[in-house]
Motif scaffolding. Structure first.
Motif, PDB file in Angstrom:
ATOM      1  N   GLN A  16       0.833  -1.192   0.000  1.00  0.00           N
ATOM      2  CA  GLN A  16       0.000   0.000   0.000  1.00  0.00           C
ATOM      3  C   GLN A  16       0.873   1.248   0.000  1.00  0.00           C
ATOM      4  N   ASN A  17       0.281   2.370  -0.352  1.00  0.00           N
ATOM      5  CA  ASN A  17       1.027   3.628  -0.421  1.00  0.00           C
ATOM      6  C   ASN A  17       1.711   3.986   0.890  1.00  0.00           C
ATOM      7  N   GLY A  18       1.074   3.716   1.991  1.00  0.00           N
ATOM      8  CA  GLY A  18       1.602   4.110   3.298  1.00  0.00           C
ATOM      9  C   GLY A  18       2.930   3.486   3.656  1.00  0.00           C
ATOM     10  N   ARG A  27      15.080   1.052   5.447  1.00  0.00           N
ATOM     11  CA  ARG A  27      14.639  -0.301   5.114  1.00  0.00           C
ATOM     12  C   ARG A  27      15.757  -1.082   4.426  1.00  0.00           C
ATOM     13  N   ASN A  28      15.552  -2.361   4.285  1.00  0.00           N
ATOM     14  CA  ASN A  28      16.467  -3.212   3.528  1.00  0.00           C
ATOM     15  C   ASN A  28      15.842  -3.524   2.174  1.00  0.00           C
ATOM     16  N   ASN A  29      16.578  -4.286   1.383  1.00  0.00           N
ATOM     17  CA  ASN A  29      16.094  -4.874   0.139  1.00  0.00           C
ATOM     18  C   ASN A  29      15.418  -3.879  -0.809  1.00  0.00           C
ATOM     19  N   PRO A  30      16.205  -2.960  -1.381  1.00  0.00           N
ATOM     20  CA  PRO A  30      15.616  -1.976  -2.295  1.00  0.00           C
ATOM     21  C   PRO A  30      15.031  -2.576  -3.576  1.00  0.00           C
ATOM     22  N   ASP A  31      15.343  -3.831  -3.878  1.00  0.00           N
ATOM     23  CA  ASP A  31      14.803  -4.483  -5.076  1.00  0.00           C
ATOM     24  C   ASP A  31      13.517  -5.272  -4.817  1.00  0.00           C
ATOM     25  N   ALA A  32      13.001  -5.211  -3.617  1.00  0.00           N
ATOM     26  CA  ALA A  32      11.826  -6.019  -3.268  1.00  0.00           C
ATOM     27  C   ALA A  32      10.650  -5.767  -4.201  1.00  0.00           C
ATOM     28  N   GLU A  33      10.372  -4.518  -4.517  1.00  0.00           N
ATOM     29  CA  GLU A  33       9.221  -4.216  -5.365  1.00  0.00           C
ATOM     30  C   GLU A  33       9.376  -4.827  -6.753  1.00  0.00           C
ATOM     31  N   ASP A  34      10.584  -4.766  -7.309  1.00  0.00           N
ATOM     32  CA  ASP A  34      10.810  -5.374  -8.623  1.00  0.00           C
ATOM     33  C   ASP A  34      10.592  -6.889  -8.563  1.00  0.00           C
ATOM     34  N   ASN A  35      11.011  -7.504  -7.465  1.00  0.00           N
ATOM     35  CA  ASN A  35      10.820  -8.950  -7.305  1.00  0.00           C
ATOM     36  C   ASN A  35       9.353  -9.309  -7.110  1.00  0.00           C
ATOM     37  N   ILE A  36       8.619  -8.474  -6.405  1.00  0.00           N
ATOM     38  CA  ILE A  36       7.175  -8.710  -6.266  1.00  0.00           C
ATOM     39  C   ILE A  36       6.513  -8.614  -7.633  1.00  0.00           C
ATOM     40  N   ALA A  41       3.950 -11.123 -12.320  1.00  0.00           N
ATOM     41  CA  ALA A  41       3.977 -11.399 -13.764  1.00  0.00           C
ATOM     42  C   ALA A  41       3.946 -12.901 -14.029  1.00  0.00           C
ATOM     43  N   ALA A  42       4.705 -13.673 -13.256  1.00  0.00           N
ATOM     44  CA  ALA A  42       4.727 -15.132 -13.438  1.00  0.00           C
ATOM     45  C   ALA A  42       3.364 -15.734 -13.109  1.00  0.00           C
ATOM     46  N   TRP A  43       2.739 -15.263 -12.044  1.00  0.00           N
ATOM     47  CA  TRP A  43       1.420 -15.798 -11.668  1.00  0.00           C
ATOM     48  C   TRP A  43       0.371 -15.417 -12.696  1.00  0.00           C
ATOM     49  N   ARG A  44       0.412 -14.191 -13.162  1.00  0.00           N
ATOM     50  CA  ARG A  44      -0.572 -13.756 -14.158  1.00  0.00           C
ATOM     51  C   ARG A  44      -0.376 -14.492 -15.474  1.00  0.00           C
ATOM     52  N   ARG A  76       1.388   0.163  -8.924  1.00  0.00           N
ATOM     53  CA  ARG A  76       2.043  -0.968  -9.600  1.00  0.00           C
ATOM     54  C   ARG A  76       1.634  -2.317  -9.019  1.00  0.00           C
ATOM     55  N   PHE A  77       0.971  -2.307  -7.853  1.00  0.00           N
ATOM     56  CA  PHE A  77       0.519  -3.554  -7.233  1.00  0.00           C
ATOM     57  C   PHE A  77      -1.004  -3.636  -7.137  1.00  0.00           C
TER      58      PHE A  77
END
Length: 189
Positions: A16-18, A27-36, A41-44, A76-77
């Motif tokens: 969510q936006n918040g 925070r950690n893992n700056p690539d998390a959103e790309d991985n989500i 994409a794989a599920w769709r 994007r989500f």
């Protein structure tokens, strides 16, 4: 991790936006959103079920209070019309949400969990999934958390909080895999 069933569900938690508010800290893992996004994409592409979990707070001070932009899904989500949305008021997406029943009615036994916050909603949901007998997998690089101060005042880096949360889950509740490993299982399944 056994091969992913054709009906293995992807559970995306609290994107969510918040969650992008600077006052939440480092925070950690700056690539998390790309991985989500890669998981989505794989599920769709394979038409597997997707569950979007949205936290709706009971506290008017919360970033997830209903009716404000923080409670809305990040664009994007945003769920597609046919994707299931679950609203929760506590960290655990199974608590009083109907999620377990929705999965059981559809014969879904495998879950892949991604989202935020690793040591809060992701961990709570994965623990319940394991306790309820689901075969849960947490996408280690498709989740993130924030620096956390413990009760003695020590500040723990987000990387350590994330790693320990995943270690807790891997002991008894879930398998922990990377996005690439999971997407490889989707293609092989």
């Amino acid at each position: 991790m056994s091969p992913l069933a054709e009906n293995a569900a992807l559970v995306v938690i609290d994107m969510q936006n918040g969650i992008n508010r600077p006052n939440l800290g480092r925070r950690n893992n700056p690539d998390a959103e790309d991985n989500i996004e890669a998981l989505l994409a794989a599920w769709r592409a394979t038409r597997r079920p997707i569950v979007h979990v949205r936290h709706i707070s009971r506290s008017p001070e919360s970033i997830f209070w209903p009716g404000q932009s923080g409670a809305e899904f990040q664009p994007r989500f945003a769920p597609l019309a046919h994707e299931h949305v679950v609203e929760k008021n506590v960290p655990d997406a199974f608590a009083a949400s109907g999620l377990e029943r929705w999965l059981r009615v559809r014969g879904i036994a495998q879950l892949v969990i991604a989202g935020v916050i690793t040591n809060n909603s992701v961990e709570a949901t994965a623990r319940s999934a394991g306790n309820l007998g689901f075969e849960a997998t947490v996408a280690s690089d498709a989740a993130f958390t924030f620096d956390l101060r413990d009760s003695s005042g020590r500040l723990w880096p987000a990387e350590d909080v994330h790693a320990l949360s995943l270690a807790n889950l891997a002991m008894d509740y879930a398998t922990v895999r990377t996005t690439d490993e999971i997407v490889g299982g989707v293609r092989a399944g």
